[in-house]
Design an enzyme around this catalytic site. Structure first.
Site, PDB file in Angstrom:
ATOM      1  N   ASP A 128       0.834  -1.203   0.000  1.00 25.77           N
ATOM      2  CA  ASP A 128       0.000   0.000   0.000  1.00 25.77           C
ATOM      3  C   ASP A 128       0.865   1.248   0.000  1.00 25.77           C
ATOM      4  OD1 ASP A 128      -2.771  -1.036   2.114  1.00 25.77           O
ATOM      5  OD2 ASP A 128      -1.992  -1.734   0.205  1.00 25.77           O
ATOM      6  N   SER A 143     -20.355  12.828  -8.937  1.00 27.22           N
ATOM      7  CA  SER A 143     -20.912  13.774  -7.953  1.00 27.22           C
ATOM      8  C   SER A 143     -21.711  14.840  -8.685  1.00 27.22           C
ATOM      9  CB  SER A 143     -19.850  14.480  -7.128  1.00 27.22           C
ATOM     10  OG  SER A 143     -18.611  14.078  -7.401  1.00 27.22           O
ATOM     11  N   LEU A 144     -22.128  15.846  -7.947  1.00 30.58           N
ATOM     12  CA  LEU A 144     -22.876  16.944  -8.554  1.00 30.58           C
ATOM     13  C   LEU A 144     -22.116  18.236  -8.319  1.00 30.58           C
ATOM     14  CD1 LEU A 144     -26.441  16.015  -7.254  1.00 30.58           C
ATOM     15  CD2 LEU A 144     -25.804  16.191  -9.649  1.00 30.58           C
ATOM     16  N   GLU A 156     -35.843  18.540  -7.313  1.00 29.61           N
ATOM     17  CA  GLU A 156     -36.210  17.550  -6.288  1.00 29.61           C
ATOM     18  C   GLU A 156     -35.252  17.653  -5.106  1.00 29.61           C
ATOM     19  OE1 GLU A 156     -34.995  14.785  -9.453  1.00 29.61           O
ATOM     20  OE2 GLU A 156     -34.377  13.435  -7.849  1.00 29.61           O
ATOM     21  N   LYS A 189     -32.372  16.892  -2.383  1.00 35.25           N
ATOM     22  CA  LYS A 189     -31.108  16.141  -2.396  1.00 35.25           C
ATOM     23  C   LYS A 189     -30.985  15.418  -1.064  1.00 35.25           C
ATOM     24  CE  LYS A 189     -26.167  16.646  -3.274  1.00 35.25           C
ATOM     25  NZ  LYS A 189     -25.685  15.946  -2.096  1.00 35.25           N
ATOM     26  N   ASP A 216     -29.503  13.234   1.927  1.00 31.06           N
ATOM     27  CA  ASP A 216     -28.154  13.164   2.484  1.00 31.06           C
ATOM     28  C   ASP A 216     -27.899  11.753   3.013  1.00 31.06           C
ATOM     29  OD1 ASP A 216     -25.702  13.916   3.277  1.00 31.06           O
ATOM     30  OD2 ASP A 216     -26.346  15.055   5.037  1.00 31.06           O
ATOM     31  N   ARG A 272     -21.599   3.107  -4.111  1.00 28.70           N
ATOM     32  CA  ARG A 272     -20.894   3.922  -5.085  1.00 28.70           C
ATOM     33  C   ARG A 272     -19.389   3.633  -5.057  1.00 28.70           C
ATOM     34  NH1 ARG A 272     -20.884  10.441  -4.753  1.00 28.70           N
ATOM     35  NH2 ARG A 272     -18.825  10.784  -5.573  1.00 28.70           N
ATOM     36  N   GLU A 308     -30.591   6.783  -2.986  1.00 28.90           N
ATOM     37  CA  GLU A 308     -29.862   7.151  -1.777  1.00 28.90           C
ATOM     38  C   GLU A 308     -30.389   6.306  -0.619  1.00 28.90           C
ATOM     39  OE1 GLU A 308     -27.633   9.341  -2.620  1.00 28.90           O
ATOM     40  OE2 GLU A 308     -27.041  10.435  -0.828  1.00 28.90           O
ATOM     41  N   TYR A 358     -33.674   7.929  -7.208  1.00 34.44           N
ATOM     42  CA  TYR A 358     -33.740   9.209  -7.927  1.00 34.44           C
ATOM     43  C   TYR A 358     -33.400   9.094  -9.413  1.00 34.44           C
ATOM     44  CZ  TYR A 358     -28.784   9.105  -6.669  1.00 34.44           C
ATOM     45  OH  TYR A 358     -27.484   8.722  -6.486  1.00 34.44           O
ATOM     46  N   LYS A 388     -32.172  19.253 -12.514  1.00 32.35           N
ATOM     47  CA  LYS A 388     -31.720  18.440 -13.652  1.00 32.35           C
ATOM     48  C   LYS A 388     -32.420  18.898 -14.931  1.00 32.35           C
ATOM     49  CE  LYS A 388     -31.496  14.434 -10.594  1.00 32.35           C
ATOM     50  NZ  LYS A 388     -32.088  13.186 -10.157  1.00 32.35           N
ATOM     51  N   LYS A 403     -27.073  24.008  -2.719  1.00 33.40           N
ATOM     52  CA  LYS A 403     -26.799  23.636  -1.333  1.00 33.40           C
ATOM     53  C   LYS A 403     -27.424  24.652  -0.386  1.00 33.40           C
ATOM     54  CE  LYS A 403     -24.218  19.931  -1.243  1.00 33.40           C
ATOM     55  NZ  LYS A 403     -22.921  19.986  -0.690  1.00 33.40           N
ATOM     56  N   CYS A 440      -0.753  29.441  31.205  1.00 33.18           N
ATOM     57  CA  CYS A 440      -1.074  28.450  30.172  1.00 33.18           C
ATOM     58  C   CYS A 440      -1.771  27.237  30.790  1.00 33.18           C
ATOM     59  CB  CYS A 440       0.211  28.022  29.472  1.00 33.18           C
ATOM     60  SG  CYS A 440      -0.046  26.666  28.327  1.00 33.18           S
ATOM     61  N   CYS A 471       1.003  24.229  30.397  1.00 34.51           N
ATOM     62  CA  CYS A 471       2.301  24.178  31.082  1.00 34.51           C
ATOM     63  C   CYS A 471       2.419  25.181  32.225  1.00 34.51           C
ATOM     64  CB  CYS A 471       3.428  24.395  30.073  1.00 34.51           C
ATOM     65  SG  CYS A 471       3.411  26.052  29.370  1.00 34.51           S
ATOM     66  N   CYS A 522       1.000  31.653  25.042  1.00 27.45           N
ATOM     67  CA  CYS A 522       1.975  30.977  25.882  1.00 27.45           C
ATOM     68  C   CYS A 522       3.269  31.012  25.090  1.00 27.45           C
ATOM     69  CB  CYS A 522       1.535  29.529  26.114  1.00 27.45           C
ATOM     70  SG  CYS A 522       2.881  28.495  26.682  1.00 27.45           S
ATOM     71  N   CYS A 535       6.148  23.901  25.613  1.00 28.69           N
ATOM     72  CA  CYS A 535       4.788  23.587  26.065  1.00 28.69           C
ATOM     73  C   CYS A 535       4.264  22.389  25.252  1.00 28.69           C
ATOM     74  CB  CYS A 535       3.911  24.817  25.847  1.00 28.69           C
ATOM     75  SG  CYS A 535       2.172  24.497  26.039  1.00 28.69           S
TER      76      CYS A 535
HETATM   77  S1  IVH Z   1     -28.895  12.686  -9.292  1.00 29.36           S
HETATM   78  C1  IVH Z   1     -24.402  12.616  -9.992  1.00 29.36           C
HETATM   79  N1  IVH Z   1     -30.652  13.162  -7.455  1.00 29.36           N
HETATM   80  O1  IVH Z   1     -25.940  13.361  -4.349  1.00 29.36           O
HETATM   81  C2  IVH Z   1     -25.381  12.003 -10.844  1.00 29.36           C
HETATM   82  N2  IVH Z   1     -28.457  12.616  -6.757  1.00 29.36           N
HETATM   83  O2  IVH Z   1     -23.501  14.941  -4.575  1.00 29.36           O
HETATM   84  C3  IVH Z   1     -26.774  12.459 -10.645  1.00 29.36           C
HETATM   85  N3  IVH Z   1     -28.170  12.565  -4.333  1.00 29.36           N
HETATM   86  O3  IVH Z   1     -23.908  10.794  -5.540  1.00 29.36           O
HETATM   87  C4  IVH Z   1     -27.257  12.186  -9.306  1.00 29.36           C
HETATM   88  N4  IVH Z   1     -30.235  13.063  -3.804  1.00 29.36           N
HETATM   89  O4  IVH Z   1     -25.985  10.070  -4.316  1.00 29.36           O
HETATM   90  C5  IVH Z   1     -29.377  12.832  -7.708  1.00 29.36           C
HETATM   91  N5  IVH Z   1     -32.321  13.598  -5.946  1.00 29.36           N
HETATM   92  C6  IVH Z   1     -31.081  13.267  -6.186  1.00 29.36           C
HETATM   93  C7  IVH Z   1     -30.148  13.042  -5.158  1.00 29.36           C
HETATM   94  C8  IVH Z   1     -28.849  12.725  -5.492  1.00 29.36           C
HETATM   95  C9  IVH Z   1     -29.046  12.772  -3.336  1.00 29.36           C
HETATM   96  C10 IVH Z   1     -26.758  12.247  -4.132  1.00 29.36           C
HETATM   97  C11 IVH Z   1     -26.233  11.192  -5.081  1.00 29.36           C
HETATM   98  C12 IVH Z   1     -24.943  11.710  -5.611  1.00 29.36           C
HETATM   99  C13 IVH Z   1     -24.674  12.876  -4.708  1.00 29.36           C
HETATM  100  C14 IVH Z   1     -23.892  13.938  -5.437  1.00 29.36           C
END
Ligand code: IVH
Length: 650
Positions: free
Chosen positions: A30, A79-80, A110, A112, A114, A133, A167, A211, A272, A296, A388, A391, A406, A411
Site C-alpha cells: 500500500d 458527484s454533482l 427535487e 437532495k 443526504d 458507489r 440514496e 432518484y 436536472k 446547497k 497556560c 504548562c 503561551c 509547552c
Molecule cells: S442525481 C451525480 N438526485 O448526491 C449524478 N443525486 O452529490 C446524478 N443525491 O452521488 C445524481 N439526492 O448520491 C441525484 N435527488 C437526487 C439526489 C442525489 C441525493 C446524491 C447522489 C450523488 C450525490 C452527489
C-alpha cells in the site's frame, strides 16, 4: 517527471489498482502505491492542464473497503457540481442554453437526500445485485444488506431489466432511537449498510429513495420517476418540472421551507435537465454531469446552553476558548463543542456560562457561537486564564494582538499542535501520526519536537500502544518519503504564524530555495506582491528566532530536501485575463499574485476579452456586467475561489 513518465506511471498505478480491487492480489505494498499516487498528484498540481482523466487521482469518492466483493459500475456514479445562490443558478441555466443552443429548457427540481448512493440491478424484474458507489467506478456488493430495506421492492410490477440509482438513508425517527451510536443519520446509514452481518443491517431499519433509472424507453426524468414509482419504488418526493428559471427558484424555496418536515435529512435540492436525450447531448465532466447541479442550503442555526468554556493552546501558543454546549443536533450532526473566538468577541457578545447561545454551522466547518439568545439566572462570567492551561507559563498579550499567548517553546500542547500541522496533508503529508500517537511519542520521550521525527527507529515504535510491525514500517516509510518535498509545502509545514498554504506558495516561488528564504529581509518581503505587512513581520520575527533556524537546519541535516518550485515558463494561465469580484477567503492581493505567478493577467474591468471572472462573496456589479456580456456571445468563465485553486493546484 516529464509527460511520458507521468503517462507511464498512470498505467502502472492502474495495473496495481486492478490487481488490488479486481484480483485481490496486489503486487506492491500500500505504501508504495501511495508513493506513486503522491507523485501523480504532485505532477498534476504543477500541470493541471495536462491531467489525464484516467489518472487514479481523478476518481471521485472513497476507496472501496475490502470486506465486500467488488462491483464495476457500467456507468460511473459521479458527484454533482454545487450551486450556492440565485446568480449561480442563472449562470448554470445560461450554460445549458448555450450548450443546447436554445432558450427554453425544462428543468426538474427535487430534494437532495443526504445518505449514500447505491446502484441496484434488476434482471427480469428481480433484484439481482446492489452495489455502493465506492470510488465511483468500483463499488462494493451489498445485495443482502440492501434486501433488508422493507420499502424496496425485491420484485417489480413488470419483468423488466433495469438499473436504478438512489440514496440509502436512515429516517430521523429511527436515528433518534439509536442516536447514541452515530453522530448523524448519514453516518448511521453508512455504518449500517457496510455491515458484514445482514442481521445487524436489518435491525437498523434503513430506507431508500430512488432518484434515477437507466432505461431507454422513457424520455423525461419526471416520467422516469413516475414510471419507477409505478414499478413499486419509493422515489424522490416533491419532484417538480419547471418551465422558467423563476419556477426553479420557487421550487427550491418551497423544498427548503419544508426541510424539517421530511423524516430524513436533505442537504439541498437537485436541479436536472428534464429531457433525457438533452442530458446525453450536454454530457458530463470526469467528476460530474453538466446537465445537473446541486443547490446547497445555507448554514443552519440552533440555540443551546453554554455549559462550560475550555481553553486550548494552538501551535503558535495562542490560547483560545472553546465552548462546551448542551448537545444539540444541527442538520443532523450532534454538536457539543463550538468555537468562541477571542476575549474581545466574548465581551462584545456579552456571553456568560449558563446562558443560551446561538450556534451556526456551515457545511462541514467547525460550528461557531454567533450571539447570545437568552441570559439565564446564575450565569457566571467566562474567566480567562492568566497562565497556560497546559504548562502553567504566564500568558502574555502582544501589543498588536487580542490573543493571549503561551511563549514557552517546550509547552506540550503547542508541540503536539506543531507536529500535527507539520504532518498534515498540505504540509509534509505524513500518514499515520494522529494526535494520540504524537502524544505517546512525547510521553515516552522518543521525540521532543518536530526535528526528532526523522530519528525514530522501528525498535522504539514496536511495543508502543497501536504499533505492530506493519504499522511501524508504514509510519517510518511515510516519514522517510516526506523528505523529498516541495518548498511550498515545507514552508507551510514550518507553521509560521499567518503563513497559510497560498502565502507559502508565494514565498516559495519568490525565494526558490530554503536558503534564500532563510536569508529573507523584511524590506524584500514587503516588496513581494501578495505579502502584506503582517505576514512580513511574522516571517521576519520567526527568521530571527534561533530555535526556528535550528529546527530548519536540523530538518535539512536529517535529509529533508525541499525541491525548487518549477518555473511556470509558458505559464498555466498564460495570456489568460482575470477579474475578481466580491470577497475571497484569501486577501485579494494574494490571489492576484498566484494568478500572476502562473502567467495570468489581472485586468480592472469586464470586457469581451476577459477570460475568467473570479467570484467571491457579495459580488459587485462586475458580475452583472459579465453575465450581460456572456448573453451577447462573450465566453467568460465564472470561477469560485475553490475552482480557481483547483485549476491551479489539483
Ligand atoms: S442525481 C451525480 N438526485 O448526491 C449524478 N443525486 O452529490 C446524478 N443525491 O452521488 C445524481 N439526492 O448520491 C441525484 N435527488 C437526487 C439526489 C442525489 C441525493 C446524491 C447522489 C450523488 C450525490 C452527489
Amino acid at each position: 517527471m516529464d509527460l511520458n513518465e507521468y503517462e507511464a506511471l498512470i498505467q502502472q498505478a492502474n495495473k496495481f489498482a486492478y490487481e488490488y480491487y479486481q484480483l485481490d492480489s496486489p503486487s506492491i505494498t500500500d505504501s508504495n502505491y501511495n508513493k506513486i499516487y503522491t507523485q501523480l498528484k504532485e505532477f498534476e498540481k504543477k500541470n493541471p492542464l495536462l491531467i489525464n482523466p484516467n489518472s487514479p487521482t481523478q476518481i471521485v469518492g472513497n476507496i472501496p473497503r475490502n470486506d465486500f466483493s467488488h462491483f464495476k459500475h457500467k456507468i460511473p456514479l459521479k458527484s454533482l457540481s454545487n450551486i450556492y445562490n440565485q446568480e449561480e443558478l442563472e449562470a448554470f441555466y445560461k450554460r445549458l442554453q448555450k450548450q443546447l443552443n436554445r432558450d427554453h429548457i425544462e428543468l426538474s427540481v427535487e430534494p437532495k437526500m443526504d445518505g449514500l448512493a447505491v446502484s441496484l440491478h434488476y434482471e427480469k424484474g428481480i433484484l439481482n445485485v446492489a452495489a455502493t458507489r465506492g470510488n465511483g467506478v468500483i463499488g462494493e456488493i451489498v445485495t443482502n444488506n440492501i434486501k433488508t430495506i422493507k420499502s424496496l421492492p425485491k420484485k417489480l410490477k413488470s419483468p423488466i431489466t433495469i438499473e436504478v440509482r438512489g440514496e440509502v438513508m436512515m429516517r430521523r425517527s429511527v436515528f433518534q432511537k439509536i442516536n447514541h451510536l452515530f453522530v448523524n443519520p448519514r453516518n448511521a446509514a453508512a455504518g449500517s449498510l457496510r455491515q458484514l452481518n445482514s442481521e445487524i443491517t436489518a435491525k437498523r431499519q434503513l430506507d431508500i429513495i430512488i432518484y434515477s433509472g437507466i432505461y431507454s424507453k422513457i424520455n423525461l426524468h419526471t416520467d422516469m420517476i413516475k414510471f419507477l414509482s409505478d414499478q413499486g419504488f419509493p422515489v424522490s418526493p416533491d419532484i417538480t418540472s419547471c418551465q422558467t428559471i423563476d419556477d426553479v427558484w420557487n421550487a427550491i424555496e418551497s423544498i427548503e421551507a419544508k426541510r424539517l418536515d421530511y423524516d430524513f435529512d436533505i442537504d439541498g435540492v437537485v436541479i436536472k435537465v428534464n429531457q433525457l436525450s438533452d442530458q446525453d447531448l450536454i454530457g458530463e465532466t470526469a467528476k460530474a454531469p453538466r446537465w445537473a447541479g446541486a443547490y446547497k442550503f445555507a448554514e443552519e442555526e440552533a440555540v443551546t446552553r453554554l455549559e462550560a468554556v475550555e481553553f486550548q493552546v494552538g501551535r503558535t501558543g495562542v490560547v483560545t476558548p472553546v465552548a462546551h454546549l448542551k448537545p444539540i443536533s444541527i442538520s443532523g450532526a450532534l454538536l457539543s463543542k463550538a468555537s468562541l473566538h477571542n476575549k474581545d468577541e466574548i465581551e462584545r457578545l456579552d456571553i456568560k456560562i449558563g446562558d443560551d447561545v446561538v450556534i451556526k454551522r456551515a457545511g462541514e466547518v467547525i460550528p461557531k457561537v454567533v450571539r447570545l439568545a437568552k441570559k439565564n439566572n446564575n450565569h457566571k462570567p467566562i474567566i480567562f486564564p492568566t497562565s497556560c492551561p497546559c504548562c502553567g507559563t504566564p500568558l502574555i498579550q502582544l501589543d498588536s494582538e487580542v490573543a493571549l499567548r503561551c511563549q514557552n517553546n517546550n509547552c506540550k500542547d503547542q508541540i503536539i499542535e506543531k507536529i500535527k500541522h507539520y504532518v498534515s496533508r498540505n504540509a509534509m503529508n505524513i500518514d499515520g501520526l494522529g494526535e494520540a500517537i504524537i502524544e505517546q511519542l512525547l510521553d515516552e520521550a522518543l521525540i521532543s519536537h518536530i526535528g526528532d521525527l526523522y530519528t525514530l527507529k522501528k525498535e522504539q515504535l514496536i511495543g508502543l500502544d497501536r504499533f505492530a510491525e506493519k504499522s511501524a514500517d508504514n509510519l517510518l516509510a511515510a516519514i522517510q518519503s516526506s523528505k523529498v518535498c516541495n518548498l511550498e509545502n515545507f514552508i507551510f509545514a514550518l507553521g509560521i504564524p499567518y503563513v497559510g498554504a497560498v502565502t507559502a506558495t508565494i514565498l516559495a516561488n519568490y525565494y526558490q530555495t530554503i536558503q534564500a528564504f532563510l536569508d529573507a529581509k523584511y524590506t524584500d518581503l514587503c516588496a513581494i506582491y501578495g505579502i502584506g505587512d503582517v505576514v512580513a513581520k511574522a516571517v521576519q520575527l520567526e527568521l530571527a528566532n534561533p530555535s526556528f533556524i535550528t529546527l530548519v537546519n536540523t530538518l535539512i541535516n536529517q535529509g529533508v530536501s525541499p525541491k525548487q518550485p518549477m518555473k511556470h515558463k509558458e505559464g498555466l494561465l498564460a495570456k489568460k485575463t482575470f477579474l475578481i469580484t466580491g470577497t475571497l477567503v484569501q486577501s485579494r492581493s494574494a490571489v492576484e499574485s498566484v494568478i500572476k505567478e502562473h502567467g495570468g493577467k489581472i485586468i480592472s474591468s469586464a470586457s469581451k476579452q476577459l477570460n475568467y471572472l473570479i467570484l467571491g462573496d457579495k459580488p459587485g456589479s462586475k458580475l452583472q456586467k459579465v453575465t450581460a456580456l456572456n448573453e451577447k456571445g462573450a465566453t467568460i468563465t465564472i470561477l469560485s475561489y475553490d475552482q480557481l485553486m483547483e485549476l491551479i493546484n489539483e
